[in-house]
Every structure is written in structure tokens, then in C-alpha cells.
Design a protein around this motif. Structure first.
Motif, PDB file in Angstrom:
ATOM      1  N   ALA A   1       0.832  -1.212   0.000  1.00 53.43           N
ATOM      2  CA  ALA A   1       0.000   0.000   0.000  1.00 53.43           C
ATOM      3  C   ALA A   1       0.860   1.252   0.000  1.00 53.43           C
ATOM      4  O   ALA A   1       0.550   2.253  -0.660  1.00 53.43           O
ATOM      5  CB  ALA A   1      -0.929  -0.017   1.206  1.00 53.43           C
ATOM      6  N   LEU A   2       1.940   1.208   0.745  1.00 59.95           N
ATOM      7  CA  LEU A   2       2.830   2.354   0.818  1.00 59.95           C
ATOM      8  C   LEU A   2       3.424   2.671  -0.548  1.00 59.95           C
ATOM      9  O   LEU A   2       3.434   3.822  -1.008  1.00 59.95           O
ATOM     10  CB  LEU A   2       3.930   2.064   1.833  1.00 59.95           C
ATOM     11  CG  LEU A   2       4.763   3.233   2.345  1.00 59.95           C
ATOM     12  CD1 LEU A   2       3.932   4.127   3.248  1.00 59.95           C
ATOM     13  CD2 LEU A   2       5.977   2.712   3.094  1.00 59.95           C
ATOM     14  N   LEU A   3       3.912   1.627  -1.218  1.00 54.89           N
ATOM     15  CA  LEU A   3       4.567   1.826  -2.500  1.00 54.89           C
ATOM     16  C   LEU A   3       3.581   2.191  -3.604  1.00 54.89           C
ATOM     17  O   LEU A   3       3.950   2.832  -4.586  1.00 54.89           O
ATOM     18  CB  LEU A   3       5.349   0.571  -2.879  1.00 54.89           C
ATOM     19  CG  LEU A   3       6.579   0.310  -1.997  1.00 54.89           C
ATOM     20  CD1 LEU A   3       7.075  -1.113  -2.177  1.00 54.89           C
ATOM     21  CD2 LEU A   3       7.685   1.295  -2.318  1.00 54.89           C
ATOM     22  N   GLN A   4       2.343   1.805  -3.422  1.00 51.28           N
ATOM     23  CA  GLN A   4       1.315   2.151  -4.410  1.00 51.28           C
ATOM     24  C   GLN A   4       0.710   3.533  -4.135  1.00 51.28           C
ATOM     25  O   GLN A   4      -0.127   3.999  -4.894  1.00 51.28           O
ATOM     26  CB  GLN A   4       0.217   1.087  -4.409  1.00 51.28           C
ATOM     27  CG  GLN A   4       0.668  -0.238  -4.986  1.00 51.28           C
ATOM     28  CD  GLN A   4      -0.438  -1.285  -4.953  1.00 51.28           C
ATOM     29  OE1 GLN A   4      -1.450  -1.131  -4.264  1.00 51.28           O
ATOM     30  NE2 GLN A   4      -0.253  -2.362  -5.707  1.00 51.28           N
ATOM     31  N   GLY A   5       1.137   4.133  -3.029  1.00 49.35           N
ATOM     32  CA  GLY A   5       0.618   5.453  -2.685  1.00 49.35           C
ATOM     33  C   GLY A   5      -0.772   5.427  -2.108  1.00 49.35           C
ATOM     34  O   GLY A   5      -1.481   6.436  -2.138  1.00 49.35           O
TER      35      GLY A   5
ATOM     36  N   GLY B   1      10.520  -3.002  -3.784  1.00 46.24           N
ATOM     37  CA  GLY B   1      10.275  -1.622  -4.194  1.00 46.24           C
ATOM     38  C   GLY B   1      11.012  -0.603  -3.358  1.00 46.24           C
ATOM     39  O   GLY B   1      11.053   0.566  -3.715  1.00 46.24           O
ATOM     40  N   GLY B   2      11.590  -1.033  -2.228  1.00 45.27           N
ATOM     41  CA  GLY B   2      12.379  -0.098  -1.439  1.00 45.27           C
ATOM     42  C   GLY B   2      11.887   0.115  -0.031  1.00 45.27           C
ATOM     43  O   GLY B   2      12.111   1.186   0.541  1.00 45.27           O
ATOM     44  N   VAL B   3      11.220  -0.896   0.568  1.00 47.32           N
ATOM     45  CA  VAL B   3      10.803  -0.815   1.958  1.00 47.32           C
ATOM     46  C   VAL B   3      11.781  -1.639   2.790  1.00 47.32           C
ATOM     47  O   VAL B   3      12.058  -2.799   2.472  1.00 47.32           O
ATOM     48  CB  VAL B   3       9.365  -1.318   2.156  1.00 47.32           C
ATOM     49  CG1 VAL B   3       8.962  -1.228   3.637  1.00 47.32           C
ATOM     50  CG2 VAL B   3       8.394  -0.509   1.296  1.00 47.32           C
ATOM     51  N   PHE B   4      12.317  -1.046   3.850  1.00 50.06           N
ATOM     52  CA  PHE B   4      13.343  -1.675   4.693  1.00 50.06           C
ATOM     53  C   PHE B   4      12.827  -1.751   6.128  1.00 50.06           C
ATOM     54  O   PHE B   4      12.016  -0.915   6.571  1.00 50.06           O
ATOM     55  CB  PHE B   4      14.640  -0.854   4.677  1.00 50.06           C
ATOM     56  CG  PHE B   4      15.272  -0.735   3.313  1.00 50.06           C
ATOM     57  CD1 PHE B   4      16.340  -1.551   2.959  1.00 50.06           C
ATOM     58  CD2 PHE B   4      14.812   0.201   2.367  1.00 50.06           C
ATOM     59  CE1 PHE B   4      16.937  -1.442   1.709  1.00 50.06           C
ATOM     60  CE2 PHE B   4      15.409   0.314   1.128  1.00 50.06           C
ATOM     61  CZ  PHE B   4      16.471  -0.504   0.797  1.00 50.06           C
ATOM     62  N   ALA B   5      13.338  -2.755   6.855  1.00 52.32           N
ATOM     63  CA  ALA B   5      12.943  -2.890   8.264  1.00 52.32           C
ATOM     64  C   ALA B   5      14.062  -3.545   9.052  1.00 52.32           C
ATOM     65  O   ALA B   5      14.875  -4.323   8.520  1.00 52.32           O
ATOM     66  CB  ALA B   5      11.658  -3.715   8.379  1.00 52.32           C
TER      67      ALA B   5
END
Length: 742
Positions: free
Chosen positions: A18-22, A77-81
Motif C-alpha cells: 500500500a505504501l509503494l502504491q501510494g 520496491g524499497g521498503v526496509f525494516a
């Protein structure tokens, strides 16, 4: 108050997508630092699609590095944790070292900061009374918890998502998604490391899912033309040197003193032909323009709009940056320097300001959050057909607040002395320039725009209540009553109103051949019937010398000599007439060509005696108007003017006198024919000796020199309803003024 709306957040396993899709409704509920699932430590998440890798750096209480660990890429897509154990309840401080492949950057996490807009800011913004909103909304360099960065905030209540994009995140809207303050419709985010001069915009996902790039409505510095980004800017650096002017202004009385205004379009006042015909900068204008204005004894300059605008051909009247001076001529502090220098020379600065409408440029205010936010949705209320622009929705508290905050910024932060409010008539009337079926009546069934009326009263109360000595001037062309009367008396609260009736009637009269003027005498004298209905300013503005109307000198009838004489007569009549004065640049030298915003004034004309004589006349008229109380003290009170004879239509001559509260008297005679009136007897309200202070036919102005040399003494001969009189010569197509010696 809940800072987020995490109850609407998607389930954890879908949040990265959801974050990467805006589409994420609560980025602060997912990104940043949170308790981990085992509740024995914390998990930190970051979204940086431009990053090759990120190291998490956890800091001890003293700021030293306690833990460093590579973060896991949990979505390609560029989400890190990264999850880590931590003793104690307090969230630790941390930062990121971001590896972009070719460079690395250490920064704090934007999602580790608390709310940046206070509850009162939200409340007063919604109420429409947050007049310092330009200090909260927009982009402001700040230091929070020892971290330098920029706080961003924007009003977009109906947007699905708003992100800050710029060079600092490669214009990727997934990187810096803002937090929505539901109670105010404002989105906010503090971004560490973003500094002054960085370019940015807001990426807005609208109500229907459309994505647009918008320039910050509250931007303090912007680009112009096809480059439309905003720049992070602080107004805290400039040191003013006009304290004496500001203190004097605060106690000044503009109604009982001279105000003579030189209207200027900065881009075409003078061009540097040897450098690609470029315009002058603010700092160059601070020398060259102010030298000219000072020489001509004007008290003020009025700048055609310098609020940022994309299209040169709009002359500044289609504004996209209500809080930023156009970057065409320099940066905001360069503009401050121009104002500062004007004040140090004793010259006031009036800004042409456009709150009636705004352009439809994609990056501007129109459909800002995917809905008609600043404008009405109904085109019968929200669009100007004539101008192809949107009309502000004055019924909204936030819109009125936006505009009033803009007005106050120019007064407070740029020391502007007055605002000339453009197109007031178009705001007042719902049916302005519309057919019967093209407008929507107000709630009472009338044609008055009630929201606009409320706005104007609120604006004037705010300016006059908080900016000592400042003024607001209405460009209003109808018979609406009480434009320049106090709001407490039911008026709109403006300080002054442009006298469009005088301008139209007088120019119509002046364009007539002198032989025909006797049949139209009332066109020249009618203005005195209503001269004190408002606090009027007499204007010969830019609108009269464009679009095929011809220059002022070319409006005058007759041969070359008569054209110049007629124009000198017009200026003499204007300066003697009650009311403040304004003329447009180029008119002081009788430029032959119409104004063209692409090119400079024809300054070379001044080598001719007629043109230089006209310039000298304007300078001398300004000097006597400024220095002689009879000509300015009672501009707005009936006691300052009396007709001697306004019925001499046969000779197209009219005579009157001006006086001040302390008994200063000036006799004025105007002759609108090319026949000199020798031995003309004129009444005098006060016995004594009179001497000529202005004669528009003097040879120093390239006239025929029919003047009144030496002193003229009154005789005990009753004339023109006065107990005494004197005999004078009235020059052909000329004006003479004689002052009582005291």
C-alpha cells in the motif's frame, strides 16, 4: 487529539505494498519506530525506493552510536525494516545511513518526529483567523531535537495522499508521504537535512485518484515561467534599515497629506539592450528607478503585481505565488532591498495585489486536492469567462484566511506600505460580466457576493488593525456605496478608491477637439458632484495606454504643439483637482507609443524639449502638490475646494480655488481652448497678494509662455461670489495656479 488515523490502516502484511502504491492512509502508523511483535524491543521501517541499502544507527542517551545494523529489504520496491531488542519503555533515538550506490547520506528519520503543527494553528486555520498562517503552512527551516531540516505543511483536505518531492528524494512521492491532520485538512512532515535553496513541490493524489504536482501555495520563494518549483526559504536573514520611515509612517495621516504615485511595471520600465534586452534586477531598480522617482518628486511607487506569476503576458495579474516575489528580478531579499532603499529615500511602496481570481495552470491552486478547493465547483460561481481564470471561493474560511495572510505577509515581512486591490467590482457582483442564466444568486436572491464582502471587510480590519500606517486601495469601477468607509459604518473598509469615473469622463473630454468642448463642458466638471462620496485617487493607469487605446499624448487632439499643450493641461487639472494622484510610467515623458511589456520606455525621447519639458512639469507639479497645504490638506473634505465659475462653457474655461485648514489658498484657472484669455478677472476668497506657482504653458515646459509674472494684488471688486478679485492671463490649453502670499 489523535495525531494519526491508524485505525484505518491496512493489515500489516499489505502495508508495504500500500505504501509503494501510494494508497497507505497512515504512513506514521507503519514507518518509523514502533514496538515489535514480542514487545521486547522495537522495529524500525523506512521507505526509500532510491536506496541500495540502509544501515540503522541506534543512538545512546549521550548521542553516541549504540547499535549499527543493516536493515532488511522487505519489499523490492524499497521498503526496509530492522527489529532489535531494547530495555526500557522510551523509544531510542536513531538515524539512517543510506547507501545510494554512488554516495552515502546519514540522516534522521522523518517518521521519528512528533506533530509539528499545534492544536491552536489547526483551530484558527479552520476558523479563518490564522493570520500568521504563512509562518506555519508552507516550508520552514527548523531545528527539532537538535536536528536541522525543513517543516512542510499544506492544506489539502480532500486528497488521498500528499507527499513532499524534490531533488532530495529524486522527486519520488513514495519517499516522503505526509501525515494528515484530519481536524484541519492539513498535511505535515518534517524532513531532516532539507535546507534553504532546495527545490520542492507537493505530489498530490486527488479525491478521484489522479496524481498531480503542485507548487506550494504558501511558498516564500518560487521559480517562474516553465520552471515552477518552490524553494525552501527563510525570511529571517535580512536586516532592515528603514526604521525611521516605519516609525514616521505609523503616525502619518495620508488623508491630509500629499500622495502622488508612479505606477511601474518592473519588467519594462527599463531594459538593458546591450545584454539581450534583459530586464533590470531588484537591486538595479533600487538605484535607477528610485533615482527617477525621487527626481520627479513622487511620494510613492505602485508596482504592478510582483507576486509570482508564470506568464509574462498577464503582467502579473494571474498569480500562482501569493507569498513569493517573482524570481524574475532576484530573490526575496533582493526585493526587500528595493523596498528598504525606497523607504530610506522617503518613497512609499504600494503593491498591486490580485485576490479576485487565479489562473488554471496545472501547478497552481486550481483543483488543488482533486476538488474545487480554492475555487467554487460550479463554473457559474467559480470561473471568469473573460479572463479564463478561477474565482476564489470567498465563502470558505480557509480561503479568506489564505488571502488575508498573504496581504499581511507583504505588510509585515516586506514592509509594503499599501495594497492596491485589483478587480474589486468582479468580486462584489455575482453577475459580473455574465448573462442572466450564467450566475447563481446569493441566499437572499441578490447579486451581491456576500462571501467577498465579508472577505474585504475582514481584510481591511486585519490590515488597519495590525499594520500601523498601511493602506488598502480599491480598484472599483461601479457605484457601490461606502467602498472607502469604515466597516463600523457599514462600508467595505478600504482607505482609498480609484476614481474611474473621473478618469473616463476626463479622457473623453480631452480627446475632443477644443472647438467642440463647449458642448461637453460637464464631462470636465461632473466629477466634483461626487468628489467626496469616497476617498478618491485620480488615476491615469496602465489600462489607458494598452490594447489599441493609444498613448496619452496620442489621445490628445490637434497638431504637435496642441497635443503637448493638451497633455500639460490635463496634468495641471489633475494635480489641482481634489484627490490623490497616480500616473503610469512613460506618461511623464509623453511617450508616443502604447505601453508594451516586451520593451523599455522610450527614454531617448527626453532629448527633445517637449518631452523633457513634460517630465519637468510632472516634477514641479509633484513638488507644489507635496509642499503646499492648500493642494493636499483637504483632498477628501468639501472645505478644501470651491468653484469660482464652472459654467463658462462658451470659452471652455473653469476656475476654482483650493484651501487648507490653516488658511492657505491657491487659485486655479483652466483654459481648454487654444485661445489665450488675457485680462481675465477671477474671484479671490482672501484679499492679498498672489503669485503664480505653476503655469503649464511656461517656456520651461516647452509652452508659449503666456504666464503671470510678478505679484498679482486683489481689488475690492466683487466677482464670482467673492468680495474681491484680481486679473490674470490664462494660457492657451493651459492651467495656471496662483498662491496667496502669507
Amino acid at each position: 487529539m489523535q495525531p494519526t488515523n491508524s485505525q484505518n490502516a491496512p493489515a500489516p502484511h499489505t502495508q508495504a505494498v500500500a505504501l509503494l502504491q501510494g494508497n497507505h492512509s497512515d504512513p506514521f502508523g507503519y514507518l518509523g519506530i514502533h514496538r515489535n511483535e514480542s514487545d521486547t524491543g522495537f522495529v524500525v521501517r523506512a521507505c526509500r525506493p532510491d536506496a541500495a541499502a540502509i544501515d540503522l544507527i541506534v543512538l545512546d542517551e549521550d548521542g553516541s552510536e549504540k547499535l549499527r545494523a543493516p536493515m532488511e529489504r522487505i519489499h523490492e520496491g524499497g521498503v526496509f525494516a530492522h527489529s532489535f531488542e531494547w530495555e526500557g519503555e522510551t523509544k531510542p533515538r536513531y538515524s539512517f545511513e543510506i547507501d545510494f550506490g554512488t554516495s552515502k547520506w546519514t540522516t534522521a528519520d522523518p517518521y521519528s518526529f512528533d506533530l509539528i503543527i499545534g492544536e491552536q494553528d489547526c483551530y484558527f486555520w479552520g476558523e479563518g483567523t490564522h493570520y500568521d498562517a504563512y509562518k506555519t503552512l508552507g516550508a520552514h527551516p527548523r531545528t527539532i531535537d537538535g536536528i536541522e531540516g525543513t517543516a512542510f505543511a499544506v492544506w489539502a483536505p480532500n486528497a488521498r495522499r500528499v507527499s513532499v518531492v524534490g531533488d532530495f528524494n529524486r522527486w519520488d512521492g513514495r519517499t516522503h508521504i505526509m501525515r494528515k491532520r484530519i481536524e484541519a485538512g492539513v498535511w505535515e512532515l518534517f524532513i531532516p537535512g532539507v535546507t534553504e535553496g532546495d527545490h520542492y513541490k507537493f505530489e498530490v493524489v486527488g479525491d478521484h485518484g489522479e496524481l498531480t504536482l503542485k507548487t506550494d501555495p504558501f511558498a516564500l520563494r518560487t521559480q517562474w515561467g516553465q520552471k515552477t518549483a518552490a524553494l525552501v526559504h527563510s525570511l529571517d536573514h535580512y536586516t532592515w534599515n528603514d526604521q525611521e520611515w516605519m516609525e514616521r509612517r505609523a503616525s502619518a495621516d495620508p488623508y491630509h497629506s500629499a500622495m502622488s504615485v508612479y505606477e511601474v511595471h518592473l519588467g519594462s520600465w527599463a531594459r538593458v539592450t546591450e545584454d539581450g534586452n534583459r530586464w533590470l534586477t531588484y537591486r538595479e531598480l533600487a538605484d535607477q528607478l528610485l533615482d527617477h522617482v525621487e527626481k520627479l518628486n513622487f511620494t510613492h511607487i505602485e508596482l504592478m503585481p510582483i507576486t509570482e506569476f508564470p506568464f509574462d503576458g498577464s503582467w502579473g495579474y494571474q498569480v500562482t505565488g501569493y507569498f513569493s516575489p517573482t524570481s524574475r528580478y532576484g530573490d526575496p531579499d533582493d526585493f526587500r532591498y528595493l523596498v528598504d532603499q525606497a523607504h530610506q529615500r522617503g518613497i512609499g511602496v504600494i503593491l498591486d495585489w490580485v485576490p479576485a481570481h487565479f489562473p488554471k495552470d496545472d501547478h497552481g491552486l486550481g483543483r488543488f486536492d482533486g476538488t474545487a478547493l480554492f475555487e467554487h465547483a460550479d463554473p457559474r460561481q467559480g470561473e471568469h469567462k473573460d479572463w479564463g481564470t478561477y474565482i476564489f471561493n470567498f465563502d470558505r474560511n480557509e480561503v479568506r484566511n489564505f488571502l488575508i495572510a498573504s496581504a499581511l505577509l507583504w505588510m509585515r515581512e516586506y514592509h509594503i506600505d499599501g495594497l492596491r486591490v485589483d478587480a474589486v467590482a468582479s468580486m462584489l457582483y455575482l453577475d459580473y460580466s455574465r448573462e442572466a442564466h450564467e450566475w447563481v444568486p446569493n441566499k437572499h436572491g441578490g447579486r451581491e457576493n456576500l462571501g467577498a464582502i465579508q472577505f474585504m471587510r475582514q481584510l481591511n480590519e486585519a490590515v488597519y488593525g495590525s499594520c500601523p500606517g498601511a493602506m488598502v486601495i480599491a480598484e472599483e469601477s461601479t457605484a457601490w456605496g461606502g467602498v472607502s468607509r469604515p466597516t463600523s459604518a457599514g462600508g467595505l473598509g478600504f482607505g482609498f478608491k480609484w476614481n474611474m469615473g473621473w478618469m473616463n469622463d476626463t479622457l473623453t473630454y480631452m480627446e475632443r477637439e477644443p472647438v467642440h468642448r463647449q458642448y461637453h463642458h460637464g464631462e470636465a466638471t461632473f466629477s466634483m458632484v461626487y468628489a467626496y462620496d469616497e476617498n478618491f485617487m485620480l488615476v491615469l493607469s496602465h489600462d489607458e495606454v494598452v490594447h489599441g487605446k493609444g498613448s496619452l499624448i496620442n489621445k490628445m487632439p490637434g497638431d504637435r504643439w496642441q497635443k503637448f499643450a493638451n497633455l500639460r493641461m490635463l496634468y495641471g487639472w489633475m494635480w489641482a483637482h481634489p484627490g490623490k494622484k497616480l500616473i503610469f510610467m512613460g506618461d511623464e515623458i509623453a511617450q508616443w507609443d502604447e505601453w508594451n511589456y516586451h520593451r523599455s520606455i522610450d527614454w531617448h525621447l527626453r532629448i527633445g524639449a517637449e518631452h523633457s519639458g513634460m517630465e519637468r512639469l510632472v516634477s514641479d507639479l509633484n513638488a507644489v502638490y507635496r509642499d503646499i497645504p492648500a493642494l493636499n490638506d483637504l483632498d477628501h473634505e468639501p472645505g478644501g475646494f470651491s468653484w469660482l465659475d464652472h459654467d463658462d462653457a462658451a470659452s471652455s474655461t473653469f476656475t476654482f480655488f483650493r484651501r487648507s485648514r490653516d488658511g492657505d489658498v491657491v487659485l486655479v484657472a483652466v483654459n481648454a481652448t487654444p485661445v489665450a484669455r488675457h485680462g481675465y478677472r477671477i474671484g479671490a476668497p482672501t484679499a492679498g497678494t498672489y503669485h503664480e506657482i505653476i503655469n503649464t504653458d511656461a517656456d520651461i515646459y516647452a509652452g508659449s509662455n503666456v504666464t503671470n509674472q510678478g505679484d498679482r494684488h486683489t481689488e475690492q471688486i466683487g466677482w464670482q461670489h467673492q468680495a474681491q478679485s484680481l486679473v490674470i492671463d490664462i494660457p492657451p490649453l493651459g492651467v495656471t495656479m496662483l498662491r496667496l502670499k502669507r
